[in-house]
Write an enzyme that holds these catalytic residues in place. Structure first.
Site, PDB file in Angstrom:
ATOM      1  N   LYS A 163      -0.038   6.657   8.953  1.00 61.33           N
ATOM      2  CA  LYS A 163      -0.569   7.790   9.721  1.00 61.33           C
ATOM      3  C   LYS A 163      -1.302   7.228  10.939  1.00 61.33           C
ATOM      4  O   LYS A 163      -2.538   7.147  10.943  1.00 61.33           O
ATOM      5  CB  LYS A 163      -1.600   8.541   8.865  1.00 61.33           C
ATOM      6  CG  LYS A 163      -1.081   9.702   8.055  1.00 61.33           C
ATOM      7  CD  LYS A 163      -2.288  10.434   7.466  1.00 61.33           C
ATOM      8  CE  LYS A 163      -1.872  11.506   6.491  1.00 61.33           C
ATOM      9  NZ  LYS A 163      -3.056  12.112   5.832  1.00 61.33           N
TER      10      LYS A 163
ATOM     11  N   GLU B  74       0.835  -1.208   0.000  1.00 62.65           N
ATOM     12  CA  GLU B  74       0.000   0.000   0.000  1.00 62.65           C
ATOM     13  C   GLU B  74       0.865   1.251   0.000  1.00 62.65           C
ATOM     14  O   GLU B  74       1.993   1.225   0.496  1.00 62.65           O
ATOM     15  CB  GLU B  74      -0.864   0.027   1.276  1.00 62.65           C
ATOM     16  CG  GLU B  74      -2.233  -0.578   1.108  1.00 62.65           C
ATOM     17  CD  GLU B  74      -3.212   0.323   0.346  1.00 62.65           C
ATOM     18  OE1 GLU B  74      -2.755   1.237  -0.368  1.00 62.65           O
ATOM     19  OE2 GLU B  74      -4.411   0.087   0.471  1.00 62.65           O
ATOM     20  N   ASP B  75       0.312   2.337  -0.501  1.00 60.35           N
ATOM     21  CA  ASP B  75       1.018   3.619  -0.405  1.00 60.35           C
ATOM     22  C   ASP B  75       0.807   4.256   0.960  1.00 60.35           C
ATOM     23  O   ASP B  75       1.718   4.857   1.513  1.00 60.35           O
ATOM     24  CB  ASP B  75       0.577   4.573  -1.523  1.00 60.35           C
ATOM     25  CG  ASP B  75      -0.932   4.765  -1.559  1.00 60.35           C
ATOM     26  OD1 ASP B  75      -1.669   3.839  -1.177  1.00 60.35           O
ATOM     27  OD2 ASP B  75      -1.395   5.851  -1.965  1.00 60.35           O
TER      28      ASP B  75
ATOM     29  N   ASP C 124      -4.116   4.698   6.582  1.00 60.84           N
ATOM     30  CA  ASP C 124      -4.718   5.888   7.179  1.00 60.84           C
ATOM     31  C   ASP C 124      -5.685   5.433   8.270  1.00 60.84           C
ATOM     32  O   ASP C 124      -5.258   5.060   9.362  1.00 60.84           O
ATOM     33  CB  ASP C 124      -5.406   6.645   6.033  1.00 60.84           C
ATOM     34  CG  ASP C 124      -5.741   8.073   6.363  1.00 60.84           C
ATOM     35  OD1 ASP C 124      -6.150   8.339   7.491  1.00 60.84           O
ATOM     36  OD2 ASP C 124      -5.610   8.948   5.486  1.00 60.84           O
TER      37      ASP C 124
ATOM     38  N   PHE D  31      -2.102  16.634   4.526  1.00 61.63           N
ATOM     39  CA  PHE D  31      -2.589  16.186   3.214  1.00 61.63           C
ATOM     40  C   PHE D  31      -1.393  15.915   2.307  1.00 61.63           C
ATOM     41  O   PHE D  31      -0.833  16.835   1.721  1.00 61.63           O
ATOM     42  CB  PHE D  31      -3.519  17.232   2.608  1.00 61.63           C
ATOM     43  CG  PHE D  31      -4.478  16.631   1.620  1.00 61.63           C
ATOM     44  CD1 PHE D  31      -4.041  15.765   0.629  1.00 61.63           C
ATOM     45  CD2 PHE D  31      -5.830  16.933   1.687  1.00 61.63           C
ATOM     46  CE1 PHE D  31      -4.916  15.193  -0.279  1.00 61.63           C
ATOM     47  CE2 PHE D  31      -6.722  16.373   0.775  1.00 61.63           C
ATOM     48  CZ  PHE D  31      -6.261  15.511  -0.207  1.00 61.63           C
TER      49      PHE D  31
ATOM     50  N   ARG E  87      -0.114  12.392  -8.573  1.00 58.45           N
ATOM     51  CA  ARG E  87       0.490  11.072  -8.351  1.00 58.45           C
ATOM     52  C   ARG E  87       1.895  11.002  -8.933  1.00 58.45           C
ATOM     53  O   ARG E  87       2.734  10.238  -8.473  1.00 58.45           O
ATOM     54  CB  ARG E  87      -0.350   9.966  -9.002  1.00 58.45           C
ATOM     55  CG  ARG E  87      -1.729   9.756  -8.383  1.00 58.45           C
ATOM     56  CD  ARG E  87      -2.347   8.484  -8.955  1.00 58.45           C
ATOM     57  NE  ARG E  87      -3.784   8.403  -8.766  1.00 58.45           N
ATOM     58  CZ  ARG E  87      -4.386   7.902  -7.686  1.00 58.45           C
ATOM     59  NH1 ARG E  87      -3.670   7.444  -6.687  1.00 58.45           N
ATOM     60  NH2 ARG E  87      -5.710   7.851  -7.616  1.00 58.45           N
TER      61      ARG E  87
HETATM   62  C1  PRP Z   1      -5.856   5.157  -0.366  1.00 61.74           C
HETATM   63  C2  PRP Z   1      -4.701   4.202  -0.132  1.00 61.74           C
HETATM   64  C3  PRP Z   1      -5.331   3.091   0.634  1.00 61.74           C
HETATM   65  C4  PRP Z   1      -6.426   3.766   1.407  1.00 61.74           C
HETATM   66  C5  PRP Z   1      -5.958   3.973   2.799  1.00 61.74           C
HETATM   67  O1  PRP Z   1      -6.537   4.737  -1.502  1.00 61.74           O
HETATM   68  O2  PRP Z   1      -4.112   3.756  -1.321  1.00 61.74           O
HETATM   69  O3  PRP Z   1      -5.866   2.098  -0.223  1.00 61.74           O
HETATM   70  O4  PRP Z   1      -6.674   5.032   0.799  1.00 61.74           O
HETATM   71  O5  PRP Z   1      -6.941   4.601   3.549  1.00 61.74           O
HETATM   72  P1  PRP Z   1      -7.611   3.921   4.817  1.00 61.74           P
HETATM   73  O6  PRP Z   1      -6.492   3.385   5.677  1.00 61.74           O
HETATM   74  O7  PRP Z   1      -8.307   5.102   5.470  1.00 61.74           O
HETATM   75  O8  PRP Z   1      -8.567   2.875   4.374  1.00 61.74           O
HETATM   76  P2  PRP Z   1      -7.632   5.616  -2.256  1.00 61.74           P
HETATM   77  O9  PRP Z   1      -8.998   5.169  -1.834  1.00 61.74           O
HETATM   78  O10 PRP Z   1      -7.321   7.080  -2.067  1.00 61.74           O
HETATM   79  O11 PRP Z   1      -7.449   5.177  -3.754  1.00 61.74           O
HETATM   80  P3  PRP Z   1      -6.143   5.257  -4.711  1.00 61.74           P
HETATM   81  O12 PRP Z   1      -5.175   4.195  -4.230  1.00 61.74           O
HETATM   82  O13 PRP Z   1      -6.676   4.971  -6.060  1.00 61.74           O
HETATM   83  O14 PRP Z   1      -5.555   6.635  -4.568  1.00 61.74           O
END
Ligand code: PRP
Length: 187
Positions: free
Chosen positions: A136, A104-105, A108, A157, A170
């Site tokens: 985070k 994962e990136d 959160d 952010f 991105r």
């Molecule tokens: C982001 C990220 C995780 C998720 C984390 O994805 O890549 O998958 O949010 O958030 P959480 O811990 O609150 O669940 P996003 O839904 O923004 O989609 P993306 O990867 O396409 O940017």
């Protein structure tokens, strides 16, 4: 369409530089190489945010492995999330008996990863570990921890290196903090 300045003009500051990313991802790759030697793991990238991190991480992992991708989105917005996650693209191969490493990136609230982990556990992999570039912890709502973390970050952010705001930014080669006026005003 109004003319826009360069992307870096929208940043309050750079949080993690290209050099810091390269160095830390090299360390993570070395750890994974040590921990997964002879285990032939499957790296599972969660699209779209993972795409740059996954590409760099995998090039610093020196073992036989395979990779696959999932695409997910959460139902509702951040404040009204039900904790359910929609699977837009599932894995293309069977994972029974295999060692999975979810990439994962950002971790959160943890809602996405905790759902995904349970969703995949049903298929009886040998193990599931989580690697996230950014963590985070102050935002956590689900009871989940990553096994490998690149950087713990403040509740700001962040964009770049795969992370977006409204699908943009991105492609920044580093992680930056977006100026509040960028997301407080309508485009
Ligand atoms: C982001 C990220 C995780 C998720 C984390 O994805 O890549 O998958 O949010 O958030 P959480 O811990 O609150 O669940 P996003 O839904 O923004 O989609 P993306 O990867 O396409 O940017």
């Amino acid at each position: 369409m109004a003319e826009r300045k360069g992307m870096c003009e929208d940043l309050a500051r750079i949080l993690i530089s290209e050099e810091q990313l390269r160095s830390r991802i090299g360390e993570l790759g070395a750890e994974l190489t040590r921990d997964y030697r002879d285990k032939n793991p499957i790296f599972v990238g969660v699209l779209k945010g993972c795409f740059i991190f996954m590409a760099d991480l995998l090039r610093s992992v020196d073992i036989y492995c395979t990779m696959d991708f999932m695409a997910v989105s959460s139902y509702g917005n951040g404040t009204t999330s039900t904790g359910a996650v929609k699977i837009n693209k599932d894995l293309s191969r069977d994972i029974a008996g295999r060692h999975l490493i979810i990439v994962e990136d950002i971790l959160d609230s943890g809602i996405t990863l905790s759902y995904l982990k349970q969703y995949l556990e049903v298929r009886r992999p040998a193990s599931i570990k989580l690697v996230t570039l950014l963590d985070k912890p102050s935002r956590r709502r689900a009871d989940i921890r990553a096994d490998y973390v690149g950087f713990e970050v403040e509740d700001a952010f962040v964009v770049g290196y795969g992370l977006d705001y409204a699908e943009e930014y991105r492609n920044l080669p580093y992680i930056g903090i977006l100026k509040p006026e960028v997301y407080e005003t309508e485009k």
